[in-house]
Structure formats: structure tokens, C-alpha cells
Design a protein around this motif. Sequence first.
Motif, short mmCIF file in Angstrom:
data_model
loop_
_atom_site.label_atom_id
_atom_site.label_comp_id
_atom_site.label_asym_id
_atom_site.label_seq_id
_atom_site.Cartn_x
_atom_site.Cartn_y
_atom_site.Cartn_z
N LEU A 16 0.83 -1.20 0.00
CA LEU A 16 0.00 0.00 0.00
C LEU A 16 0.86 1.25 0.00
CD1 LEU A 16 -2.77 1.33 0.13
CD2 LEU A 16 -2.70 1.09 2.63
N ARG A 20 0.66 4.14 -2.82
CA ARG A 20 0.30 5.53 -2.49
C ARG A 20 1.48 6.47 -2.75
NH1 ARG A 20 -4.31 6.54 0.39
NH2 ARG A 20 -3.38 8.33 1.43
N SER A 109 -1.27 5.64 4.96
CA SER A 109 -0.99 4.33 4.37
C SER A 109 -0.68 3.32 5.47
CB SER A 109 0.21 4.42 3.43
OG SER A 109 0.05 5.42 2.45
#
Length: 322
Positions: A16, A20, A109
Motif C-alpha cells: 500500500l 500511495r 498508508s
Amino acid sequence: MTENSTTEDSRAIDELIAERAAAIGGEFETRRVEAVSLMNKYRLYAGIAGGGALALLLVGAIFFEGLDYGEALMLAIGITVIGLAIAQTPGRRYKSSIKNEAFNRFVQSFGPEFQYRARGNIPMDFLRRSSLIPHHDKRRFEDYITGVWGGVRFSLMEAKLVDVRGSGKNKRDVTVFDGLFAVFEHKKDFSGRMIIRRDMGAIGNWFGDAFTKLERVGLEDPRFEKEFEVYSEDQIASRMLLTTTFMERLYHLAKDLGDGRMQAAFYEGKFLAMIPCRKNRFEPSLTLQPGAARRDLERFAEELKDIIQVADRLRLGEDLSV
């Protein structure tokens, strides 16, 4: 939570973070390119203005006896310096946007409870009660981050503490700490106050009056005791907390963080890590290389993980018997 599930969770967070970083970094990459372009343009203008001013002043000095070549040169240099300082404005604005917008969005995140603020701080009154904070007259805090990692709530910030020493012409600023304060909640069965410190010389100069209430704790690990001095209000509870396994973890943690100069305290149900740093963490760059915004976010993530994984390495989310 098993070790396998922890590894899987960490891998999912890493994926993730990468996703991001690419998305948010791409957005801010446009701003970086615009900022660099404007800075280069303003620098060119500053050079032209300074050179033009120098030429005009030198011509004036030739035709007007009242003008001085030295003064003309200093004035032209001054105009150039001011112009170059103004040229940095787009860069400062870009860095501010990274810290105030991108970092705060990106830090989530790690989890929904994570927050970042460029300005913010752990209360100094709370830090002082640890008996670990050196005397200082000036302080600066930045990069305040809070969240929950591995079930442990934490807060951290960058801090610089400066002591003003001497008087008159001998008055000077001495930096007594430059690095990170990181505070973690813990589930260890310890409710007193214990500090784990490096040998800093005269105790009174470092800790002040509050330190006199603490007693030296004898340790079973000679390697740990060679590196650290431990003082506590409760000898028995401190020895129960400082098992050989825990001292081993703390020893290696201190070696990995802050160039081995880390100090720590248990008090008020919290664990405080005082981590000196040779570099300024969580700072965006402004380079000509493509993809700098994404790399800034990836570096931010790595630097943050180094600190918040203190909770994992010391198993602060586990009880004393583990």
C-alpha cells in the motif's frame, strides 16, 4: 497475532505504501517540476539584475567622481544575493506543500489512526517528568506523528534542545539534544519510573533535582551494564522488567538507532525513547532528478518504520511474562 500474520500484514502495508507513494508522488511531481523551473528562471533574473546593476554602477563610477568602485561592487553583490534569496521561494513553497499536504495524506498508508503535522509536539511537561530531558533554554519541535502500530499507540517528533551558556561576549548556544523523541504506550506491568541512560558524566548537570529520587539498579547482563546505567524508584519492579531477553532487545535496538546513543525511560505507563540523529529526518528534497517526490515519500516511510517498529522489537504490546 502469529508471526506469519504479522509478516503478511507488514507486506500488505508495504504494498500500500508503494502504491500511495507512486500516486501522491506523481501528483506532487508536477509541483516539483514547476518549482524547479521557477527557481531557475528567478536565478537567471537575479544574475541579470546583479550584473546589470554592477555595469551601471561601474559606468557611473567612471563618469562621476563621487561614486566608489568598492561601494558599487558591494551594492551589486547585495542585489544579486537578495535576488537569489527570493529565487528560493518556489522551492520553499513546494517543500511546505509536501510536508503539510502530501505527508499527512501519505502517512495514513500505515493505518487510519496515523496523523502527521509539520508543527506539533509531545507536551514538554510530560517529557520532563521522565527525568531524562537535559536542561535547556531554547527548543524547536517539528514533524509530529501519531498513530497505532501493532496495537501500541505512539507519538513522536523531531526536537532540538539548546542550552545558553556563558555570559557577555562568552555567551554561546550549545545543542544538548538533536534528534527524536518517541513515546509508546506499553502493557508491561511497571507503574513506577525508570530511566536507562548513557554515562554522561556529572549526574546533576544532566538531570537536575528530580534525578536524586532514583536509585541505581544492579543488572545481571554485564554487556548491557557496560553501555547503560539504570536508575529507578522501584528496584524489584525494575529487575522484573529488565529480563535478560528484554535487555538483549534493548541493547541491539540502541545500537541500530541513534548511533548507539539512545536513552530511554519507563514512566506513567509509557516508554520514552530519546534518539539522537545526525541527520534531519522527514525532510523533502528539491532536486533536478525525475521522481524526487515519490522517493521523498518512500524515504519518509522507511524513516518512520525504523522508529515505530520499536514497539515490535521491544514487544511493548505484550505483557511482562512474554
